[in-house]
Write a protein that holds these residues in place. Sequence first.
Motif: not given
Length: 116
Positions: A43-47, A49, A51, A54, A77, A90, A92
């Motif tokens: 979850g590096a990009c915090e959702g 879309l 990265c 997730c 992605m 994904l 997220c």
Amino acid sequence: LKDEKIQVTFRLHNGEQLKTEAKVGDTLLDVVVNQDLNIEGFGACEGTLTCSTCHVILKQQDFDRLPEEASDEERDMLDLAYGLTDTSRLGCQITLSKDLDGLEVQVPETINDARS
Ligand code: FES
């Protein structure tokens, strides 16, 4: 209804299983963040879309019962995710519904951050 809980299990590549109680209406990413699950890099990009960290792999029957199909943005992605499968999504982008009680997802061995 928002406070309803369902059972969700994350299976890690080392065989570890993280069983959690998740709130209906949360995404799988919310579950990982809110419950502070120890999944490295997830979850590096915090959702947002951007990265693909997730990435989760679902069982076919769970994949089929998800309420929403992947959007074009999610698909793009996912193409960048390592170890893509036919039942990949994904985290997220998966919103939990009551129907998904007992959901089990596999976290792939390698997490690829599409931004790097
Ligand atoms: Fe980055 Fe889902 S958290 S794409």
